[in-house]
Scaffold this motif. Structure first.
Motif, PDB file in Angstrom:
ATOM      1  N   GLY A   7     -21.061   1.519  -2.739  1.00 43.98           N
ATOM      2  CA  GLY A   7     -19.896   2.335  -2.421  1.00 43.98           C
ATOM      3  C   GLY A   7     -19.057   2.656  -3.634  1.00 43.98           C
ATOM      4  O   GLY A   7     -19.448   2.392  -4.768  1.00 43.98           O
ATOM      5  N   VAL A   8     -17.895   3.223  -3.357  1.00 37.47           N
ATOM      6  CA  VAL A   8     -16.936   3.574  -4.404  1.00 37.47           C
ATOM      7  C   VAL A   8     -15.577   2.994  -4.041  1.00 37.47           C
ATOM      8  O   VAL A   8     -15.255   2.813  -2.869  1.00 37.47           O
ATOM      9  N   HIS A   9     -14.782   2.690  -5.069  1.00 38.67           N
ATOM     10  CA  HIS A   9     -13.449   2.134  -4.890  1.00 38.67           C
ATOM     11  C   HIS A   9     -12.540   2.771  -5.931  1.00 38.67           C
ATOM     12  O   HIS A   9     -12.908   2.884  -7.097  1.00 38.67           O
ATOM     13  N   GLY A  10     -11.356   3.189  -5.500  1.00 36.10           N
ATOM     14  CA  GLY A  10     -10.406   3.783  -6.428  1.00 36.10           C
ATOM     15  C   GLY A  10      -9.010   3.236  -6.213  1.00 36.10           C
ATOM     16  O   GLY A  10      -8.631   2.910  -5.084  1.00 36.10           O
ATOM     17  N   LEU A  18       0.606   0.119  -5.309  1.00 34.08           N
ATOM     18  CA  LEU A  18      -0.793   0.361  -5.640  1.00 34.08           C
ATOM     19  C   LEU A  18      -1.429   1.086  -4.461  1.00 34.08           C
ATOM     20  O   LEU A  18      -1.493   0.544  -3.358  1.00 34.08           O
ATOM     21  N   PHE A  19      -1.858   2.314  -4.679  1.00 34.02           N
ATOM     22  CA  PHE A  19      -2.559   3.091  -3.665  1.00 34.02           C
ATOM     23  C   PHE A  19      -4.052   2.904  -3.884  1.00 34.02           C
ATOM     24  O   PHE A  19      -4.534   3.045  -5.011  1.00 34.02           O
ATOM     25  N   SER A  20      -4.787   2.583  -2.827  1.00 31.63           N
ATOM     26  CA  SER A  20      -6.210   2.317  -2.979  1.00 31.63           C
ATOM     27  C   SER A  20      -7.001   2.930  -1.833  1.00 31.63           C
ATOM     28  O   SER A  20      -6.482   3.136  -0.731  1.00 31.63           O
ATOM     29  N   ALA A  21      -8.274   3.208  -2.126  1.00 27.16           N
ATOM     30  CA  ALA A  21      -9.201   3.713  -1.126  1.00 27.16           C
ATOM     31  C   ALA A  21     -10.599   3.261  -1.512  1.00 27.16           C
ATOM     32  O   ALA A  21     -10.910   3.107  -2.692  1.00 27.16           O
ATOM     33  N   GLN A  22     -11.423   3.011  -0.501  1.00 26.77           N
ATOM     34  CA  GLN A  22     -12.808   2.649  -0.768  1.00 26.77           C
ATOM     35  C   GLN A  22     -13.693   3.130   0.373  1.00 26.77           C
ATOM     36  O   GLN A  22     -13.245   3.289   1.500  1.00 26.77           O
ATOM     37  N   PHE A  23     -14.950   3.376   0.028  1.00 24.22           N
ATOM     38  CA  PHE A  23     -15.945   3.822   0.984  1.00 24.22           C
ATOM     39  C   PHE A  23     -17.271   3.212   0.577  1.00 24.22           C
ATOM     40  O   PHE A  23     -17.640   3.257  -0.591  1.00 24.22           O
ATOM     41  N   GLY A  24     -17.984   2.616   1.515  1.00 27.55           N
ATOM     42  CA  GLY A  24     -19.259   1.992   1.205  1.00 27.55           C
ATOM     43  C   GLY A  24     -20.153   1.965   2.424  1.00 27.55           C
ATOM     44  O   GLY A  24     -19.719   2.184   3.557  1.00 27.55           O
ATOM     45  N   ARG A  39     -18.256   1.692   5.894  1.00 26.88           N
ATOM     46  CA  ARG A  39     -16.913   1.127   5.952  1.00 26.88           C
ATOM     47  C   ARG A  39     -16.006   1.956   5.052  1.00 26.88           C
ATOM     48  O   ARG A  39     -16.363   2.259   3.909  1.00 26.88           O
ATOM     49  N   ALA A  40     -14.838   2.315   5.579  1.00 27.11           N
ATOM     50  CA  ALA A  40     -13.853   3.073   4.807  1.00 27.11           C
ATOM     51  C   ALA A  40     -12.497   2.401   4.950  1.00 27.11           C
ATOM     52  O   ALA A  40     -12.179   1.835   5.996  1.00 27.11           O
ATOM     53  N   GLN A  41     -11.708   2.459   3.884  1.00 29.12           N
ATOM     54  CA  GLN A  41     -10.380   1.831   3.876  1.00 29.12           C
ATOM     55  C   GLN A  41      -9.465   2.642   2.975  1.00 29.12           C
ATOM     56  O   GLN A  41      -9.876   3.113   1.922  1.00 29.12           O
ATOM     57  N   ALA A  42      -8.230   2.813   3.420  1.00 28.59           N
ATOM     58  CA  ALA A  42      -7.194   3.439   2.604  1.00 28.59           C
ATOM     59  C   ALA A  42      -5.896   2.687   2.851  1.00 28.59           C
ATOM     60  O   ALA A  42      -5.604   2.309   3.988  1.00 28.59           O
ATOM     61  N   GLY A  43      -5.143   2.428   1.790  1.00 27.81           N
ATOM     62  CA  GLY A  43      -3.910   1.676   1.985  1.00 27.81           C
ATOM     63  C   GLY A  43      -3.006   1.684   0.774  1.00 27.81           C
ATOM     64  O   GLY A  43      -3.329   2.246  -0.275  1.00 27.81           O
ATOM     65  N   VAL A  44      -1.880   1.032   0.963  1.00 25.92           N
ATOM     66  CA  VAL A  44      -0.896   0.904  -0.105  1.00 25.92           C
ATOM     67  C   VAL A  44      -0.437  -0.555  -0.152  1.00 25.92           C
ATOM     68  O   VAL A  44      -0.301  -1.203   0.883  1.00 25.92           O
ATOM     69  N   THR A  45      -0.244  -1.059  -1.361  1.00 23.01           N
ATOM     70  CA  THR A  45       0.244  -2.419  -1.571  1.00 23.01           C
ATOM     71  C   THR A  45       1.536  -2.346  -2.376  1.00 23.01           C
ATOM     72  O   THR A  45       1.602  -1.655  -3.394  1.00 23.01           O
ATOM     73  N   TRP A  46       2.541  -3.046  -1.898  1.00 22.01           N
ATOM     74  CA  TRP A  46       3.821  -3.137  -2.596  1.00 22.01           C
ATOM     75  C   TRP A  46       3.918  -4.528  -3.182  1.00 22.01           C
ATOM     76  O   TRP A  46       3.821  -5.522  -2.473  1.00 22.01           O
ATOM     77  N   ALA A  56      -0.429  -2.439   3.643  1.00 25.77           N
ATOM     78  CA  ALA A  56      -0.619  -1.755   4.924  1.00 25.77           C
ATOM     79  C   ALA A  56      -1.648  -0.655   4.695  1.00 25.77           C
ATOM     80  O   ALA A  56      -1.689  -0.042   3.628  1.00 25.77           O
ATOM     81  N   GLY A  57      -2.473  -0.445   5.694  1.00 26.15           N
ATOM     82  CA  GLY A  57      -3.496   0.582   5.544  1.00 26.15           C
ATOM     83  C   GLY A  57      -4.257   0.816   6.830  1.00 26.15           C
ATOM     84  O   GLY A  57      -3.866   0.358   7.910  1.00 26.15           O
ATOM     85  N   LEU A  58      -5.358   1.519   6.693  1.00 30.65           N
ATOM     86  CA  LEU A  58      -6.215   1.862   7.815  1.00 30.65           C
ATOM     87  C   LEU A  58      -7.648   1.529   7.441  1.00 30.65           C
ATOM     88  O   LEU A  58      -8.114   1.894   6.358  1.00 30.65           O
ATOM     89  N   ASN A  59      -8.354   0.828   8.330  1.00 25.70           N
ATOM     90  CA  ASN A  59      -9.750   0.457   8.139  1.00 25.70           C
ATOM     91  C   ASN A  59     -10.602   1.112   9.213  1.00 25.70           C
ATOM     92  O   ASN A  59     -10.169   1.244  10.357  1.00 25.70           O
ATOM     93  N   ALA A  60     -11.823   1.481   8.852  1.00 26.02           N
ATOM     94  CA  ALA A  60     -12.773   2.030   9.817  1.00 26.02           C
ATOM     95  C   ALA A  60     -14.167   1.489   9.498  1.00 26.02           C
ATOM     96  O   ALA A  60     -14.562   1.432   8.332  1.00 26.02           O
ATOM     97  N   ILE A  61     -14.886   1.079  10.544  1.00 27.83           N
ATOM     98  CA  ILE A  61     -16.243   0.562  10.399  1.00 27.83           C
ATOM     99  C   ILE A  61     -17.142   1.280  11.396  1.00 27.83           C
ATOM    100  O   ILE A  61     -16.804   1.403  12.574  1.00 27.83           O
ATOM    101  N   TYR A  62     -18.286   1.766  10.920  1.00 31.37           N
ATOM    102  CA  TYR A  62     -19.282   2.412  11.764  1.00 31.37           C
ATOM    103  C   TYR A  62     -20.575   1.614  11.678  1.00 31.37           C
ATOM    104  O   TYR A  62     -20.987   1.215  10.587  1.00 31.37           O
ATOM    105  N   ALA A  63     -21.223   1.379  12.816  1.00 30.57           N
ATOM    106  CA  ALA A  63     -22.483   0.640  12.830  1.00 30.57           C
ATOM    107  C   ALA A  63     -23.463   1.294  13.794  1.00 30.57           C
ATOM    108  O   ALA A  63     -23.086   1.733  14.877  1.00 30.57           O
ATOM    109  N   ASP A  64     -24.702   1.351  13.379  1.00 30.62           N
ATOM    110  CA  ASP A  64     -25.806   1.808  14.216  1.00 30.62           C
ATOM    111  C   ASP A  64     -26.931   0.803  13.987  1.00 30.62           C
ATOM    112  O   ASP A  64     -27.601   0.839  12.961  1.00 30.62           O
ATOM    113  N   LEU A  65     -27.106  -0.121  14.918  1.00 30.01           N
ATOM    114  CA  LEU A  65     -28.038  -1.234  14.758  1.00 30.01           C
ATOM    115  C   LEU A  65     -29.133  -1.176  15.815  1.00 30.01           C
ATOM    116  O   LEU A  65     -28.887  -0.792  16.958  1.00 30.01           O
ATOM    117  N   GLU A  66     -30.334  -1.600  15.409  1.00 32.63           N
ATOM    118  CA  GLU A  66     -31.440  -1.682  16.353  1.00 32.63           C
ATOM    119  C   GLU A  66     -32.224  -2.962  16.073  1.00 32.63           C
ATOM    120  O   GLU A  66     -32.785  -3.135  14.993  1.00 32.63           O
TER     121      GLU A  66
END
Length: 88
Positions: A7-10, A18-24, A39-46, A56-66
C-alpha cells in the motif's frame, strides 16, 4: 492473517497537527483459501505535547474471502476512529 499487504501512506504536518492517509490491500490464493482485502484510513492527529496526541479519523475495510466450502462476499466495515496516542 499473516499476509503481506502492499500500500501507500502519506503524512502532512501542519503545526501541532498531522494529517495522514493510507491505502493498502492484499490478494492471496492457496489450495483451501482465496482472499482479497483492502483497507483505507484518513485522519488527523493533534499533538499539543511532545509525547501525547489525540487522533480522529475514518477507517474502511473491504474483504472478499472464499474458504473450501464457505464464502464471505463483499464485506465492508467502516466507521470513525478516535483515540489517544502516547509516543516514547
Amino acid at each position: 492473517l499473516p499476509i503481506p499487504t502492499i500500500g501507500v501512506h502519506g503524512e502532512v504536518p501542519y503545526g501541532n497537527f498531522l494529517f495522514s492517509a493510507q491505502f493498502g490491500g492484499f490478494y492471496f490464493d492457496s489450495s483451501g483459501f482465496e482472499g482479497t482485502g483492502l483497507r483505507a484510513q484518513a485522519g488527523v492527529t493533534w499533538r499539543p505535547y511532545d509525547h501525547v496526541g489525540f487522533f480522529a479519523g475514518l477507517n474502511a475495510i473491504y474483504a472478499d474471502l472464499e474458504f473450501k466450502n464457505e464464502k464471505l462476499d463483499d464485506l465492508i466495515l467502516w466507521g470513525p476512529a478516535v483515540g489517544v496516542e502516547f509516543r516514547f
